[in-house]
Design a protein around this motif. Structure first.
Motif, mmCIF file in Angstrom:
data_model
loop_
_atom_site.group_PDB
_atom_site.id
_atom_site.type_symbol
_atom_site.label_atom_id
_atom_site.label_comp_id
_atom_site.label_asym_id
_atom_site.label_seq_id
_atom_site.Cartn_x
_atom_site.Cartn_y
_atom_site.Cartn_z
ATOM 1 N N GLU A 14 0.796 -1.218 0.000
ATOM 2 C CA GLU A 14 0.000 0.000 0.000
ATOM 3 C C GLU A 14 0.833 1.275 0.000
ATOM 4 O O GLU A 14 0.675 2.157 0.839
ATOM 5 C CB GLU A 14 -0.961 0.000 1.194
ATOM 6 C CG GLU A 14 -2.004 -1.098 1.089
ATOM 7 C CD GLU A 14 -3.282 -0.765 1.829
ATOM 8 O OE1 GLU A 14 -3.402 0.343 2.357
ATOM 9 O OE2 GLU A 14 -4.153 -1.634 1.870
ATOM 10 N N GLY A 15 1.764 1.344 -0.922
ATOM 11 C CA GLY A 15 2.486 2.583 -1.116
ATOM 12 C C GLY A 15 3.572 2.875 -0.114
ATOM 13 O O GLY A 15 4.028 4.020 -0.023
ATOM 14 N N LEU A 16 4.024 1.894 0.657
ATOM 15 C CA LEU A 16 5.133 2.124 1.576
ATOM 16 C C LEU A 16 6.363 2.538 0.781
ATOM 17 O O LEU A 16 6.669 1.968 -0.255
ATOM 18 C CB LEU A 16 5.426 0.867 2.385
ATOM 19 C CG LEU A 16 4.305 0.433 3.346
ATOM 20 C CD1 LEU A 16 4.658 -0.909 3.979
ATOM 21 C CD2 LEU A 16 4.080 1.474 4.417
ATOM 22 N N THR A 17 7.076 3.539 1.267
ATOM 23 C CA THR A 17 8.156 4.127 0.478
ATOM 24 C C THR A 17 9.531 3.610 0.844
ATOM 25 O O THR A 17 10.489 3.847 0.100
ATOM 26 C CB THR A 17 8.152 5.658 0.643
ATOM 27 O OG1 THR A 17 8.328 5.976 2.039
ATOM 28 C CG2 THR A 17 6.836 6.238 0.149
ATOM 29 N N GLU A 18 9.684 2.914 1.980
ATOM 30 C CA GLU A 18 10.986 2.425 2.366
ATOM 31 C C GLU A 18 10.850 1.246 3.311
ATOM 32 O O GLU A 18 9.770 0.973 3.838
ATOM 33 C CB GLU A 18 11.822 3.531 3.031
ATOM 34 C CG GLU A 18 11.226 4.018 4.347
ATOM 35 C CD GLU A 18 12.079 5.084 4.998
ATOM 36 O OE1 GLU A 18 13.041 5.549 4.368
ATOM 37 O OE2 GLU A 18 11.776 5.445 6.152
ATOM 38 N N ALA A 19 11.951 0.551 3.517
ATOM 39 C CA ALA A 19 11.969 -0.581 4.447
ATOM 40 C C ALA A 19 13.378 -0.701 5.015
ATOM 41 O O ALA A 19 14.352 -0.236 4.421
ATOM 42 C CB ALA A 19 11.561 -1.876 3.742
ATOM 43 N N GLU A 20 13.465 -1.331 6.178
ATOM 44 C CA GLU A 20 14.754 -1.487 6.846
ATOM 45 C C GLU A 20 15.205 -2.938 6.783
ATOM 46 O O GLU A 20 14.409 -3.862 6.978
ATOM 47 C CB GLU A 20 14.627 -1.048 8.308
ATOM 48 C CG GLU A 20 15.910 -1.147 9.101
ATOM 49 C CD GLU A 20 15.737 -0.669 10.527
ATOM 50 O OE1 GLU A 20 16.161 -1.388 11.450
ATOM 51 O OE2 GLU A 20 15.176 0.430 10.719
ATOM 52 N N GLN A 36 13.397 -17.293 -4.551
ATOM 53 C CA GLN A 36 13.966 -17.604 -3.235
ATOM 54 C C GLN A 36 14.088 -16.317 -2.418
ATOM 55 O O GLN A 36 14.614 -15.322 -2.902
ATOM 56 C CB GLN A 36 15.343 -18.246 -3.385
ATOM 57 C CG GLN A 36 16.032 -18.516 -2.058
ATOM 58 C CD GLN A 36 17.379 -19.191 -2.237
ATOM 59 O OE1 GLN A 36 17.562 -19.946 -3.190
ATOM 60 N NE2 GLN A 36 18.308 -18.920 -1.347
ATOM 61 N N PRO A 37 13.624 -16.318 -1.163
ATOM 62 C CA PRO A 37 13.803 -15.129 -0.317
ATOM 63 C C PRO A 37 15.279 -14.823 -0.129
ATOM 64 O O PRO A 37 16.075 -15.714 0.163
ATOM 65 C CB PRO A 37 13.142 -15.532 1.004
ATOM 66 C CG PRO A 37 12.171 -16.606 0.637
ATOM 67 C CD PRO A 37 12.827 -17.364 -0.478
ATOM 68 N N VAL A 38 15.645 -13.554 -0.298
ATOM 69 C CA VAL A 38 17.052 -13.165 -0.183
ATOM 70 C C VAL A 38 17.314 -12.241 0.996
ATOM 71 O O VAL A 38 18.451 -12.113 1.447
ATOM 72 C CB VAL A 38 17.540 -12.484 -1.480
ATOM 73 C CG1 VAL A 38 17.542 -13.475 -2.634
ATOM 74 C CG2 VAL A 38 16.691 -11.261 -1.826
ATOM 75 N N VAL A 39 16.262 -11.603 1.529
ATOM 76 C CA VAL A 39 16.465 -10.664 2.633
ATOM 77 C C VAL A 39 15.171 -10.542 3.429
ATOM 78 O O VAL A 39 14.074 -10.715 2.894
ATOM 79 C CB VAL A 39 16.899 -9.279 2.101
ATOM 80 C CG1 VAL A 39 15.785 -8.616 1.309
ATOM 81 C CG2 VAL A 39 17.363 -8.357 3.237
ATOM 82 N N GLU A 40 15.319 -10.265 4.693
ATOM 83 C CA GLU A 40 14.181 -10.008 5.578
ATOM 84 C C GLU A 40 14.135 -8.510 5.832
ATOM 85 O O GLU A 40 15.106 -7.909 6.293
ATOM 86 C CB GLU A 40 14.361 -10.763 6.895
ATOM 87 C CG GLU A 40 13.111 -10.881 7.733
ATOM 88 C CD GLU A 40 13.330 -11.780 8.940
ATOM 89 O OE1 GLU A 40 13.987 -11.316 9.894
ATOM 90 O OE2 GLU A 40 12.872 -12.935 8.919
ATOM 91 N N MET A 41 12.996 -7.879 5.504
ATOM 92 C CA MET A 41 12.862 -6.428 5.601
ATOM 93 C C MET A 41 11.762 -6.073 6.593
ATOM 94 O O MET A 41 10.723 -6.733 6.656
ATOM 95 C CB MET A 41 12.514 -5.820 4.241
ATOM 96 C CG MET A 41 13.468 -6.163 3.107
ATOM 97 S SD MET A 41 15.075 -5.371 3.253
ATOM 98 C CE MET A 41 14.656 -3.646 2.981
ATOM 99 N N GLY A 66 19.957 -2.935 9.514
ATOM 100 C CA GLY A 66 19.770 -1.619 10.104
ATOM 101 C C GLY A 66 19.690 -0.502 9.087
ATOM 102 O O GLY A 66 19.203 0.586 9.403
ATOM 103 N N ASP A 67 20.154 -0.748 7.857
ATOM 104 C CA ASP A 67 20.065 0.273 6.809
ATOM 105 C C ASP A 67 18.640 0.369 6.283
ATOM 106 O O ASP A 67 17.955 -0.636 6.131
ATOM 107 C CB ASP A 67 21.003 -0.060 5.640
ATOM 108 C CG ASP A 67 22.465 0.150 5.991
ATOM 109 O OD1 ASP A 67 22.734 0.850 6.977
ATOM 110 O OD2 ASP A 67 23.333 -0.406 5.293
ATOM 111 N N SER A 68 18.212 1.594 5.986
ATOM 112 C CA SER A 68 16.908 1.821 5.368
ATOM 113 C C SER A 68 17.096 2.031 3.872
ATOM 114 O O SER A 68 17.968 2.803 3.458
ATOM 115 C CB SER A 68 16.214 3.034 5.987
ATOM 116 O OG SER A 68 15.855 2.786 7.318
ATOM 117 N N LEU A 69 16.289 1.339 3.083
ATOM 118 C CA LEU A 69 16.344 1.473 1.630
ATOM 119 C C LEU A 69 15.009 1.987 1.118
ATOM 120 O O LEU A 69 13.953 1.548 1.580
ATOM 121 C CB LEU A 69 16.658 0.129 0.968
ATOM 122 C CG LEU A 69 18.018 -0.511 1.260
ATOM 123 C CD1 LEU A 69 18.147 -1.811 0.477
ATOM 124 C CD2 LEU A 69 19.147 0.431 0.903
ATOM 125 N N ALA A 70 15.068 2.889 0.159
ATOM 126 C CA ALA A 70 13.849 3.390 -0.460
ATOM 127 C C ALA A 70 13.366 2.417 -1.522
ATOM 128 O O ALA A 70 14.168 1.710 -2.150
ATOM 129 C CB ALA A 70 14.101 4.767 -1.086
#
Length: 447
Positions: A14-20, A36-41, A66-70
């Motif tokens: 629903e339009g979330l702009t970033e995740a950690e 295949q899942p590559v990362v847990e966000m 801990g990094d936030s990605l857009a």
């Protein structure tokens, strides 16, 4: 020869702009299968595993825990081709035609049924050896995880990845002791170019040092706003900035409500909570006062009355405050509301709520009484129009049938968007809720 494909962070709900980034599920050099899942966000809504639509060798990961990605920023790059494994045929989308990717990125959950994780590393070989040239397959824009740190070695987790894609630019800054976070890029979307770094090196006095903890509060601890905590802060700030809210409250005698609950629990298999009873009261009151089940469309200067009640209820978890949503609550019986509340509460406790179960609310019920407090002034859950707060139910002296008695009393507080209604509507809603609490039989007439 391997072809490198870049997988960018998709919209996770629903339009979330970033995740950690919570944790990586693959290593650089590892073979991954399609989907295949590559990362847990961690998003503002939930923690989800993100599957990659390509099968092959992971050549780069973008970011650390801990990094936030857009959304739209690179997540991983995968070398696909003759030397790369792929367990699923192409199913259209970006991977169509080459047999290496599904392209089936679904909001919130990934690209399809995840295959079993086969963790195998592949050594880098030369282009002429018959294997995938992993080292040569890394594109110029790929950045190793350590490159997402600042050039002076400090953690850049607070600010997110630096807007640099060129390793040459990073090396130039590193060799000259320049912190890339202090530069404003002149490239597209703020991208830091080589010329930006060279200008900063030539005129270092023009680049101000960022203020450190010692510049303001000696010995103060600084805790980054991340994940759910940051999402809550952003939403509450936006609510107070955009919504002209007002609050009214009333004390109500909840003795009869508790008696009705005890009778229902004695005769039924499903345990009915006080919150479930209040949820049933709220849906009835919203049917009488539909202006409060709405939101304001500021762009079109309209009040949008919503046909369905998707009732959110605040739940405190170890990860922070979340608001699960009871979809179509207006169609549920009290027993059904109790069952769905129990399911969502357990999912919130275990951290397994999906983005769909945390979005789309139209009205929120907040039971802060569980913290042992009597009252509060709720902040509206933007973009909703109102929130009902419920304090603790406790024994107090109360005038009942003309005589002083000890009764079970609760304070109800109601915050509403003054743009959608005036005090008369808000007062009428709150009074109806209080009447149903004091005399549950009133609920029958309110339906």
């Amino acid at each position: 020869m391997a072809v490198v494909r870049e997988f960018t962070l998709p919209d996770l709900g629903e339009g979330l702009t970033e995740a950690e980034i919570v944790r990586w599920l693959v290593e650089v050099g590892e073979v991954v299968a399609v989907d295949q899942p590559v990362v847990e966000m961690e998003t503002a809504k939930a923690v989800v595993e993100v599957p990659c639509p390509y099968g092959g060798v992971v050549t780069a990961r973008f970011g650390e825990a801990g990094d936030s990605l857009a959304v739209g920023r690179p997540l991983v790059t995968v070398a696909v081709g003759s030397g790369a494994d792929s367990t699923h045929p192409a199913r259209g989308g970006d991977g169509g035609g080459d047999g290496q990717g599904s392209g089936n990125v679904l909001v919130g959950y990934g690209t399809g049924a995840a295959s079993g994780r086969r963790r195998r590393r592949v050594a880098a070989t030369s282009p002429g050896s018959g294997g995938p040239a992993v080292a040569d397959a890394v594109p110029a824009g790929a950045v190793a995880p350590t490159d997402l740190r600042t050039v002076d070695g400090r953690d850049n987790g607070d600010a997110g990845p630096v807007a640099v894609i060129s390793p040459l630019v990073r090396r130039l800054a590193r060799e000259n002791g320049l912190d890339l976070r202090r530069l404003a890029g002149s490239g597209p979307e703020g991208l830091i170019m080589r010329s930006d770094v060279e200008r900063a090196i030539a005129a270092p006095a023009q680049v101000a040092e960022p203020a450190g903890p010692a510049d303001t509060l000696d010995g103060a601890e600084r805790v980054p706003l991340r994940g759910i905590r940051r999402a809550v802060a952003d939403k509450l700030t936006r609510s107070r900035r955009e919504i002209p809210d007002a609050t009214c409250w009333v004390d109500a005698d909840a003795t009869e409500l508790l008696a009705a609950r005890a009778a229902m629990n004695a005769s039924g298999e499903r345990r009915i909570s006080v919150l479930a009873l209040l949820a049933r009261v709220v849906t009835a009151a919203l049917a009488r006062y539909p202006d409060l089940n709405s939101r304001v469309d500021t762009e079109r200067s309209e009040i949008v009355r919503l046909p369905a009640v998707h009732l959110g209820f605040a739940a405190q978890t170890e990860r922070g405050l979340v608001v699960p949503v009871l979809r179509d609550a207006h169609t549920m019986t009290t027993t059904a509301l109790a069952a769905e509340m129990a399911r969502l509460t357990e999912a919130a406790r275990t951290g397994s709520l999906t983005p769909a179960e945390l979005t789309g609310g139209t009205f929120t019920l907040n039971n802060y009484g569980v913290f042992g407090v009597d009252g509060s002034t709720p902040i509206i859950n933007h973009p909703e129009a109102a929130m009902l707060g419920v304090g603790r139910i406790t024994a107090k002296p109360w005038v009942h049938d003309g005589e002083l008695a000890v009764r079970q009393v609760v304070q109800l507080s109601f915050t509403f968007d003054h743009r959608v209604c005036d005090g008369g509507t808000a007062g009428g809603f709150l009074r109806l809720v209080a009447d149903c609490v004091e005399q549950p039989a009133v609920l029958l007439a309110a339906v």
